[in-house]
Design an enzyme around this catalytic site. Structure first.
Site, PDB file in Angstrom:
ATOM      1  N   GLU A  73      34.754  61.396  39.481  1.00  0.00           N
ATOM      2  CA  GLU A  73      34.508  61.419  38.039  1.00  0.00           C
ATOM      3  C   GLU A  73      35.771  61.271  37.214  1.00  0.00           C
ATOM      4  O   GLU A  73      35.725  60.900  36.042  1.00  0.00           O
ATOM      5  CB  GLU A  73      33.771  62.708  37.631  1.00  0.00           C
ATOM      6  CG  GLU A  73      34.604  63.974  37.666  1.00  0.00           C
ATOM      7  CD  GLU A  73      34.712  64.557  39.062  1.00  0.00           C
ATOM      8  OE1 GLU A  73      35.295  65.623  39.214  1.00  0.00           O
ATOM      9  OE2 GLU A  73      34.226  63.915  40.022  1.00  0.00           O
ATOM     10  N   ASP A  93      57.018  26.616  31.065  1.00  0.00           N
ATOM     11  CA  ASP A  93      57.843  25.532  30.544  1.00  0.00           C
ATOM     12  C   ASP A  93      59.284  25.813  30.976  1.00  0.00           C
ATOM     13  O   ASP A  93      59.584  26.878  31.512  1.00  0.00           O
ATOM     14  CB  ASP A  93      57.723  25.493  29.019  1.00  0.00           C
ATOM     15  CG  ASP A  93      58.284  24.198  28.426  1.00  0.00           C
ATOM     16  OD1 ASP A  93      58.763  23.349  29.205  1.00  0.00           O
ATOM     17  OD2 ASP A  93      58.242  24.051  27.198  1.00  0.00           O
ATOM     18  N   ASP A 151      54.799  29.769  24.498  1.00  0.00           N
ATOM     19  CA  ASP A 151      55.026  30.341  23.170  1.00  0.00           C
ATOM     20  C   ASP A 151      54.664  29.401  22.036  1.00  0.00           C
ATOM     21  O   ASP A 151      54.905  29.712  20.872  1.00  0.00           O
ATOM     22  CB  ASP A 151      56.486  30.765  23.023  1.00  0.00           C
ATOM     23  CG  ASP A 151      57.448  29.580  23.106  1.00  0.00           C
ATOM     24  OD1 ASP A 151      56.990  28.455  23.384  1.00  0.00           O
ATOM     25  OD2 ASP A 151      58.663  29.781  22.897  1.00  0.00           O
ATOM     26  N   ASP A 191      49.814  26.246  23.226  1.00  0.00           N
ATOM     27  CA  ASP A 191      49.768  27.003  24.480  1.00  0.00           C
ATOM     28  C   ASP A 191      48.610  27.988  24.498  1.00  0.00           C
ATOM     29  O   ASP A 191      48.274  28.533  25.546  1.00  0.00           O
ATOM     30  CB  ASP A 191      51.074  27.785  24.688  1.00  0.00           C
ATOM     31  CG  ASP A 191      52.219  26.888  25.127  1.00  0.00           C
ATOM     32  OD1 ASP A 191      51.953  25.951  25.910  1.00  0.00           O
ATOM     33  OD2 ASP A 191      53.356  27.103  24.686  1.00  0.00           O
ATOM     34  N   ASN A 225      33.974  65.616  53.384  1.00  0.00           N
ATOM     35  CA  ASN A 225      33.570  67.011  53.186  1.00  0.00           C
ATOM     36  C   ASN A 225      32.170  67.112  52.606  1.00  0.00           C
ATOM     37  O   ASN A 225      31.362  67.957  53.020  1.00  0.00           O
ATOM     38  CB  ASN A 225      34.560  67.723  52.253  1.00  0.00           C
ATOM     39  CG  ASN A 225      35.870  68.042  52.947  1.00  0.00           C
ATOM     40  OD1 ASN A 225      35.960  68.022  54.172  1.00  0.00           O
ATOM     41  ND2 ASN A 225      36.902  68.328  52.160  1.00  0.00           N
ATOM     42  N   ASN A 254      35.812  70.706  43.410  1.00  0.00           N
ATOM     43  CA  ASN A 254      36.017  69.347  42.911  1.00  0.00           C
ATOM     44  C   ASN A 254      37.058  69.308  41.802  1.00  0.00           C
ATOM     45  O   ASN A 254      37.906  68.413  41.758  1.00  0.00           O
ATOM     46  CB  ASN A 254      34.672  68.813  42.397  1.00  0.00           C
ATOM     47  CG  ASN A 254      34.619  67.298  42.375  1.00  0.00           C
ATOM     48  OD1 ASN A 254      35.049  66.654  43.317  1.00  0.00           O
ATOM     49  ND2 ASN A 254      34.111  66.745  41.307  1.00  0.00           N
TER      50      ASN A 254
END
Length: 865
Positions: A294, A336, A601, A605, A669, A694
């Site tokens: 969880e 580039d 940039d 692009d 377990n 838990n």
């Protein structure tokens, strides 16, 4: 654009695009010089920021409330209500307190991660050019208010809804609002009141972008009042699911299937054994929670946010958290050359006439063109302007007009008027081939000669020779024009070719070593450049980049989709590529199964950045490129990307550690507990004991984000593999279950434990093994050869000591715990040590087997949305 037959200024209710611009300026209390700074700040305070999704309320409270909407939390709340309804008030209180503690824990982690991301993205906040107090200034986009005068140029994202006051060859992409692929021409004027967005030719809107040209606009609507906000409110805008998110989702499905099967079987089996229905129900629900990771969402958020902070310290700002793990998965980076493989500091090395001799007039014309143009800023013009000398007198020259650069023409023209001259001068600068297309003559000395095939060939040979030496070459052409009010694009013909500009951008120091380091991490580099093939190959030779096979844009245009896929594997450099071909290359590489990064940039692009698995841009890039990118480099350097890859892989590895922990001792377990409940005359653990187990076992996992990662786990690209997770769960879950059965046998057959002693002993043993297994599965090495982080070690130790002390603490009886006799404690410790030794041996066997399978596994294929 439609001309309205009536005067809309008489109708104050008409929409802003149907009203004269000067009337809107007056109504909004603005002027041609813009708002006063004090007035703009007052409007910002009263109207709020120019941003979407900024609603009232407290984000912290909303984030905390979200924790209680989790299905697992709702299951626990239901269990607490059932306990209270049947009179088990103390048990209901315990469950409620554990639920509250779990939600507070998850909230603090997730909220802290979100605030950290907000702080990082604030460092790359977008700015816009506006007029305030009569001067041009840069302000944050969120600070724009109605009445602001905004200056636009190619590459800008439009920050508000408004009307154009001035425009020059302004083309705007409105695909974000209309879905229309092609840019729309915009100009001042009026549009019909009932015109749809695509028909409002005088108006521009938030979320659209300027593809070419320049413009000045008046902001009329901002923030929640824009067209973009209205559309966004009616649709759900989801980013494509990443490989990592898809893996987490599949893992959740796997655990849910296992949980449902086990819980239903256990509940009905206990009813058949005539156990109390309420106890059986609470036990089954607690078992469901114990089986489920969880805290996985919180741990993923914390781990990714920590990875983002680490990357920010190295100069990489993450805009989307999923990008952290995607960067770690990347096996191919397309980039580039300018500023990435080279220094990015471009120098104007020479100005030549058509015969290759130094030319002072060509230098002057280039200087006028570069310094007078007002469109898109670019490093080539900056290099020309940087070469201006003290004796350069540009005073006699005045700009009459310009034809802005665009990616179709690949040239820029400026018309200047010199005092004392009867004619104006058009100066055109751009890619040599594109400039030649507009020329009809070649200037040689004081004579102009026809541009015939022989002269064109001589020009091409010079460009090729210089390019092979590493120079980037531009052409310059001129034309004398009779004086006129509005010269334009139609005058960009019949030019005289005047000469060449030679630019040099040297390779970046240490680039060869960086490329080798990337290759050592399983990442190949492919160069995608608009420069000609000779410049690209010369650079590749210099830095040691493979360059045996080059594919040009013209060759690419002739390839079918299947032919391109076949060529990709042996292509090292894509040269002379048009901007719209970049997206096609990236898409084809992904189809071949690569996880592709793209570093860009520029204005065009953006589609390639969207298409790539990981889009990377740089601070100072065009707005549209920055918004399309997943991460922003504060420094344009592949060395920064290299460190980011290592950080991304470390983040992925740490996230997978929690998965490994959940699917080993924790899973084993709970399975053992479900089986034991069928054969024991009592429940192996009570519901509150399972929930406490838990909660405590998850505490150290919150420090997973800080853990050290072995160097071996960052050497190759990492991918989510649900089948690997399943194999890991079976192997380590079986080992855990075997030792659980040994524990059951020891407690019942040898120690003769009572119900409370059994539950206390089993609680202690299961919690200690879940804590200790963290140290085993966190590394693929022998655990003593890999040191965990200090925080993880201390949290594990503290919770382990607390687990041993719990039966002896006040209030232990609330949970049904009793102190354990020394012989039982000694036996449990011995079993735990044996379990850890067996797990270490299993780990060695499991990863050896995985390495063997990997050598015979077929190449990875991908399927992405």
């Amino acid at each position: 654009m439609v001309r309205v037959p009536v005067d809309p200024s008489t109708d104050a209710s008409a929409p802003f695009w149907a009203r004269p611009a000067d009337e809107l300026v007056r109504q909004l209390g603005s002027t041609s010089g813009g708002l006063a700074m004090a007035e703009a700040e007052a409007r910002l305070r009263s109207g709020g920021p120019n941003a979407l999704g900024r609603k009232g309320g407290h984000p912290a409270l909303a984030a905390f409330a979200r924790q209680f909407r989790s299905p697992l939390v709702l299951i626990l709340i239901f269990a607490a209500v059932v306990s209270a309804f049947v009179g088990e008030g103390s048990e209901a209180t315990i469950i409620a307190l554990i639920v509250l503690a779990s939600c507070v824990l998850s909230f603090t982690q997730e909220y802290g991660a979100s605030r950290a991301m907000e702080a990082l993205t604030a460092r790359i906040a977008r700015k816009a050019s506006v007029r305030r107090d009569g001067t041009e200034t840069q302000v944050a986009v969120e600070d724009i208010v109605p009445g602001d005068i905004i200056l636009l140029s190619a590459g800008n994202l439009i920050p508000a809804d408004g009307v154009l006051l001035e425009a020059r060859d302004c083309n705007v992409s409105e695909s974000a609002l209309t879905g229309e692929t092609f840019p729309v021409v915009k100009a001042p004027g009026l549009s019909a009141p009932d015109a749809q967005i695509g028909g409002r030719g005088n108006a521009v809107f938030t979320g659209t972008s300027v593809r070419s040209g320049t413009a000045t606009m008046l902001a009329v609507r901002t923030g929640q009042h824009t067209e973009f906000a209205a559309i966004a409110a009616t649709i759900t805008r989801n980013a494509p699911e990443t490989e990592f998110a898809r893996g987490v989702r599949r893992f959740g499905y796997l655990m849910t299937e296992v949980m449902l099967v086990i819980v239903i079987l256990v509940f009905f089996a206990n009813l058949l054994l005539e156990r109390p229905p309420i106890d059986s129900l609470l036990f089954s629900l607690a078992l469901a929670v114990g089986l489920t990771p969880e805290l996985l969402p919180a741990i993923i958020s914390v781990t990714l946010a920590r990875g983002a902070r680490t990357m920010a310290a190295g100069g990489v700002i993450v805009r989307r958290l999923d990008a952290v793990e995607n960067l770690g998965s990347m096996d191919l980076l397309c980039t580039d050359k300018t500023g990435t493989l080279t220094e990015g500091v471009i120098h104007l090395d020479a100005c030549m006439d058509p015969n290759g001799a130094a030319s002072e007039p060509v230098r002057l014309w280039a200087l006028l063109n570069a310094t007078l143009q007002t469109g898109m800023a670019n490093p080539l013009d900056e290099a020309i302007a940087a070469g201006r000398r003290d004796d350069d007198d540009l005073g006699p020259y005045a700009k009459i007009d310009e034809v802005p650069y665009d990616f179709i023409r690949k040239r820029l023209s400026v018309v200047v008027r010199q005092s004392g001259e009867d004619e104006d001068l058009l100066i055109c600068k751009g890619a040599v081939r594109n400039v030649i297309e507009a020329c009809s003559t070649v200037g040689e000395g004081t004579q102009n000669h026809p541009l015939d095939a022989e002269r064109a060939k001589a020009i091409d040979e010079k460009v090729r020779e210089w390019s092979m030496q590493g120079y980037r070459v531009l052409g310059v052409a001129i034309r004398r024009l009779p004086r006129q009010d509005r010269p334009g694009r139609a005058d960009e013909t019949g030019l005289t070719f005047a000469g060449f500009l030679l630019f040099l951008d040297p390779p970046k120091a240490g680039m060869a070593e960086t490329l080798k380091a990337l290759a050592a991490r399983g990442i190949r580099i492919k160069m995608i450049s608009g420069d000609n093939r000779y410049v690209a190959v010369h650079l590749a030779e210099t830095i040691g980049l493979s360059h045996r096979n080059v594919l040009t844009g013209s060759e690419l245009a002739r390839l079918t989709k299947e032919a391109l896929l076949a060529r990709l594997a042996r292509t090292d450099i894509f040269a002379e590529i048009d901007p719209n071909q970049k997206e096609r290359i990236i898409a084809a590489l992904r189809r071949r199964g690569h996880v592709v990064g793209y570093l860009g940039d520029g204005i065009n692009d953006a589609p390639a950045l969207h298409e790539a698995d990981i889009g990377i841009s740089v601070d100072g890039a065009a707005d549209v490129a920055r918004e399309a990118a997943d991460m922003i480099l504060l420094e344009r350097d592949l060395g920064v990307v290299l460190h980011g890859v290592d950080d991304g892989r470390a983040t992925f590895a740490n996230t997978m550690k929690y998965i490994a922990i959940t699917t080993s001792a924790n899973f084993g377990n709970m399975i053992s507990m479900a089986i034991a409940s069928l054969f024991l005359p009592f429940l192996p653990l009570l519901a509150p004991q399972i929930l406490l187990n838990n909660l405590l076992s998850d505490l150290p996992s919150l420090a997973i984000a800080t853990d050290r990662v072995d160097a071996e786990q960052t050497r190759t690209p990492r991918h989510w593999d649900i089948f690997y997770v399943r194999r890991f769960m079976v192997a380590f879950g079986l080992v855990s279950s075997v030792f659980d059965m040994i524990t059951f046998g020891f407690l019942i057959l040898l120690a003769g434990a009572t119900e409370q002693i059994f539950q206390t002993g089993w609680f202690l043993e299961s919690l200690i093994t879940e804590l200790a297994i963290v140290m085993i599965v966190r590394t693929r090495k022998p655990f003593w050869k890999s040191r965990p982080s200090r925080l993880l070690s201390w949290l594990t130790l503290v919770v382990g000591v607390l687990a041993i002390a719990i039966p002896f603490l006040p209030g232990a009886d609330w949970f049904g715990f009793v102190p354990l006799p020394a012989p039982i404690m000694a036996g449990l410790i011995a079993i735990t040590l044996a379990y850890l030794a067996a797990s270490e041996a299993t780990k060695s066997w499991f990863f050896a087997r995985e390495r063997q399978h990997a050598r015979h596994r077929p190449p990875r294929q991908t399927s992405r949305s």
